[in-house]
Design a protein around this motif. Structure first.
Motif, mmCIF file in Angstrom:
data_model
loop_
_atom_site.group_PDB
_atom_site.id
_atom_site.type_symbol
_atom_site.label_atom_id
_atom_site.label_comp_id
_atom_site.label_asym_id
_atom_site.label_seq_id
_atom_site.Cartn_x
_atom_site.Cartn_y
_atom_site.Cartn_z
ATOM 1 N N TYR A 107 0.886 -1.202 -0.028
ATOM 2 C CA TYR A 107 0.201 -0.069 0.064
ATOM 3 C C TYR A 107 0.720 1.143 0.102
ATOM 4 N N THR A 108 1.839 1.332 0.903
ATOM 5 C CA THR A 108 2.638 2.381 0.997
ATOM 6 C C THR A 108 3.807 2.107 2.001
ATOM 7 N N GLN A 109 5.058 2.789 1.820
ATOM 8 C CA GLN A 109 6.040 2.812 2.550
ATOM 9 C C GLN A 109 6.220 3.768 3.376
ATOM 10 N N GLY A 110 5.356 4.910 3.482
ATOM 11 C CA GLY A 110 5.464 5.979 4.322
ATOM 12 C C GLY A 110 5.640 7.383 3.465
ATOM 13 N N GLU A 111 5.412 6.953 1.998
ATOM 14 C CA GLU A 111 5.858 8.500 1.292
ATOM 15 C C GLU A 111 5.035 9.534 1.827
ATOM 16 N N GLY A 112 5.539 10.466 1.884
ATOM 17 C CA GLY A 112 4.885 12.108 2.502
ATOM 18 C C GLY A 112 4.827 12.082 3.909
ATOM 19 N N ALA A 113 4.774 11.084 4.613
ATOM 20 C CA ALA A 113 4.641 11.398 6.009
ATOM 21 C C ALA A 113 5.991 11.737 6.998
ATOM 22 N N VAL A 114 5.771 12.229 8.053
ATOM 23 C CA VAL A 114 6.944 12.675 8.634
ATOM 24 C C VAL A 114 6.978 12.334 10.339
ATOM 25 N N ILE A 115 7.840 11.564 10.882
ATOM 26 C CA ILE A 115 7.932 11.049 12.169
ATOM 27 C C ILE A 115 9.022 11.776 13.148
ATOM 28 N N PRO A 144 9.943 2.630 5.498
ATOM 29 C CA PRO A 144 11.411 3.175 5.153
ATOM 30 C C PRO A 144 11.092 4.308 4.277
ATOM 31 N N ALA A 145 9.971 4.658 3.504
ATOM 32 C CA ALA A 145 10.090 5.871 2.744
ATOM 33 C C ALA A 145 9.552 7.280 3.576
ATOM 34 N N ALA A 146 9.244 7.149 4.705
ATOM 35 C CA ALA A 146 8.803 8.339 5.637
ATOM 36 C C ALA A 146 10.205 9.075 5.745
ATOM 37 N N LYS A 147 9.778 10.450 6.171
ATOM 38 C CA LYS A 147 11.042 11.265 6.654
ATOM 39 C C LYS A 147 11.008 11.104 8.133
ATOM 40 N N LEU A 148 12.291 11.440 8.819
ATOM 41 C CA LEU A 148 12.462 11.370 9.960
ATOM 42 C C LEU A 148 12.851 13.362 10.482
ATOM 43 N N LEU A 149 12.222 13.608 11.617
ATOM 44 C CA LEU A 149 12.536 14.947 12.079
ATOM 45 C C LEU A 149 13.326 14.563 13.422
ATOM 46 N N PRO A 150 14.779 14.698 13.492
ATOM 47 C CA PRO A 150 15.515 14.357 14.582
ATOM 48 C C PRO A 150 15.397 15.524 15.701
ATOM 49 N N VAL A 151 14.729 15.322 16.818
ATOM 50 C CA VAL A 151 14.791 16.370 17.881
ATOM 51 C C VAL A 151 15.584 15.976 19.108
ATOM 52 N N PRO A 191 8.667 2.988 18.363
ATOM 53 C CA PRO A 191 9.030 3.252 17.046
ATOM 54 C C PRO A 191 8.309 2.814 15.889
ATOM 55 N N LEU A 192 7.869 1.414 16.252
ATOM 56 C CA LEU A 192 7.349 0.556 15.382
ATOM 57 C C LEU A 192 5.881 0.982 15.156
ATOM 58 N N VAL A 193 5.152 1.428 16.386
ATOM 59 C CA VAL A 193 3.602 2.088 16.241
ATOM 60 C C VAL A 193 3.893 3.348 15.304
ATOM 61 N N SER A 194 4.969 4.160 15.933
ATOM 62 C CA SER A 194 5.117 5.396 15.100
ATOM 63 C C SER A 194 5.182 5.322 13.381
ATOM 64 N N GLY A 195 5.898 4.154 13.413
ATOM 65 C CA GLY A 195 6.228 3.815 11.778
ATOM 66 C C GLY A 195 5.077 3.429 10.963
ATOM 67 N N VAL A 196 4.045 2.593 11.874
ATOM 68 C CA VAL A 196 2.864 2.553 11.226
ATOM 69 C C VAL A 196 1.682 3.468 11.041
ATOM 70 N N VAL A 197 1.959 4.364 12.146
ATOM 71 C CA VAL A 197 1.165 5.714 12.020
ATOM 72 C C VAL A 197 1.582 6.394 10.724
ATOM 73 N N ALA A 198 2.862 6.344 10.595
ATOM 74 C CA ALA A 198 3.339 7.031 9.011
ATOM 75 C C ALA A 198 2.844 6.340 8.060
ATOM 76 N N LEU A 199 2.589 5.193 8.118
ATOM 77 C CA LEU A 199 2.165 4.355 6.987
ATOM 78 C C LEU A 199 0.679 4.814 6.740
ATOM 79 N N MET A 200 -0.200 4.773 7.752
ATOM 80 C CA MET A 200 -1.348 5.072 7.861
ATOM 81 C C MET A 200 -1.815 6.409 7.366
ATOM 82 N N ARG A 201 -0.747 7.462 7.654
ATOM 83 C CA ARG A 201 -1.025 9.041 7.450
ATOM 84 C C ARG A 201 -0.811 9.078 5.863
ATOM 85 N N SER A 202 0.221 8.211 5.453
ATOM 86 C CA SER A 202 0.771 8.284 4.105
ATOM 87 C C SER A 202 -0.363 7.711 2.904
#
Ligand SMILES: [Ca+2]
Ligand SMILES: [Ca+2]
Length: 441
Positions: free
Chosen positions: A125-133, A219-226, A380-391
């Protein structure tokens, strides 16, 4: 072992049969011949089909004017019946040319049938394109798994005495190492640098298909390191400002974030109540549509006593072990929203969570891969899945996200309670796409 998993994953992406060729691309001398060959039989006869399994069936007409046909027995000789055929060639399967990530097979948390999150079912479906974690943690280290994945982050560590970069807040979220010497932080023994933030970020969104190491959940989402954690941890006040900033809020003295996060990952905590100030920051983030995910904690106690996991509206994540059972160390009870793999912490490292780290015991040395365990690795596995969902559906609200995660979790053996059970990326993305209306991405 890992080769088998990688191939299973490639097969999923392609979703085409690999047995004998039954599709052909046919070119015709002129449009009239093509038209005649691609029109349905005006008097289709069931009996005729019974005795003629080789009757080519028109599938599609291509942009070049060539036509695609299915042939049941795979024999191209059937095309002699069509006038004006110029060429017949097999419609070959094209494969992605990226080589697999060699350590993927050891990432049981992504693909193990019992204990994993079934990421391979979500990725088509998606690998997270367009989403930001946003990962509010110890910061990032230069690591090839994070190349191209990082958005411009920020260092929110305000106390220069523990920051190790010689100053307070600044635009460089690089992890300076969180090693402790004996006597530091009131502890008798020292410890190596953990490179915790890098490990957490790569679990969420390490690069895939780069012939290197591991694969992130999105793996296609972007990370915001804080950066909010340094030597001996970090102040809650810095976490509060970082939550505000990553969610698009104004923070005095800090330029606004270029792209607000879809989800904020908090693999950190402190015993006690959420508190009004942190509660406000979480509520404001959620009001901007940002999902907040927090580790439930590793003390083996009720998660309701750990902040920020116990803040209203936060998705609180417990840990499961290599067998898919509640991890012995995981906080538990009614304060857990759902659980995800966090590693067994049994002494057998391969039962823990493999991700990117640095090899340096104190300061950065070189990029490697290593095992860690804890609810910090589950979140972060949950956060990654949230990125997939938002994508898959950027319109999902924070409440929609929680509902889908909970409704689609798998039952897990958690005698002390782990909320809805095991995070299931595949089932969750199925549900998101179905609710969206099933239209293609
Ligand atoms: Ca600094
Ligand atoms: Ca990789």
């Amino acid at each position: 072992m890992h080769r088998r998993y990688v191939f299973a994953c490639l097969a999923l992406l392609i979703t085409l049969p690999t047995q004998a060729a039954t599709r052909f691309i046919v070119r015709f001398a002129d449009a009239a011949s093509a038209h005649a060959a691609t029109q349905p039989d005006p008097a289709p006869s069931r009996r005729k089909r019974d005795v003629d399994p080789g009757q080519p069936r028109h599938v599609a007409t291509l942009a070049t004017g060539a036509s695609v046909f299915d042939v049941d027995d795979g024999n191209p000789a059937h095309f002699v019946r069509f006038p004006g055929v110029v060429s017949v060639e097999e419609d070959r399967l094209v494969r992605p040319l990226a080589l697999p990530d060699p350590l993927y097979g050891r990432q049981w948390h992504l693909h193990d049938a019992r204990a994993g999150i079934d990421a391979e079912k979500a990725w088509p479906y998606t690998q997270g394109e367009g989403a930001v974690i946003a990962v509010l943690d110890s910061g990032s280290t230069p690591h090839p798994e994070l190349d191209g994945q990082l958005l411009p982050g920020y260092d929110f560590v305000s106390d220069a005495s523990r920051a190790r970069d010689g100053d307070g807040r600044d635009p460089d979220p690089t992890d300076e190492g969180d090693w402790e010497d004996p006597g530091d932080c009131g502890r008798r023994t020292g410890s190596r640098s953990s490179w915790h933030g890098t490990h957490v970020m790569a679990l969420a969104a390490a690069r895939r298909g780069n012939r290197l190491g591991v694969v992130g959940t999105a793996p296609a989402a972007k990370l915001l390191p804080v950066r909010v954690l340094a030597t001996c941890g970090g102040y809650l006040s810095d976490v509060i400002d970082a939550v505000a900033w990553a969610s698009g809020g104004e923070v005095q003295g800090v330029p606004p974030v270029a792209r607000r996060a879809d989800v904020i990952n908090l693999s950190l905590g402190v015993a006690g109540s959420c508190g009004a100030a942190l509660g406000d920051a979480v509520a404001q983030a959620r009001s901007r549509g940002v999902v907040v995910v927090a580790a439930a904690g590793n003390e083996g106690v009720a998660a309701s006593g750990m902040a920020p996991a116990n803040c209203a509206g936060v998705i609180s994540v417990g840990a499961l072990d290599r067998q898919g059972w509640q991890a012995w160390y995981s906080n538990h009870g009614g304060g857990v929203t759902l659980a995800a793999p966090g590693g067994s912490l049994s002494g057998l490292r391969t039962d823990d969570m493999l991700s990117a780290v640095d090899q340096g015991a104190r300061i950065r040395w070189r990029s490697v891969f290593g095992y860690l365990a804890g609810t910090s690795m589950a979140a972060p596995l949950v956060s990654g899945v949230v990125a997939l969902m938002r994508s898959a559906d950027p319109r999902l609200s924070a409440d929609d996200v929680t509902r889908h995660l909970v409704d689609n979790a798998r039952p897990a053996r958690c005698p002390r309670g782990c909320g809805a059970g095991l995070l299931d990326a595949g089932a969750t993305l199925d549900a998101v796409v179905q609710e969206r209306g099933g239209e293609a991405l």
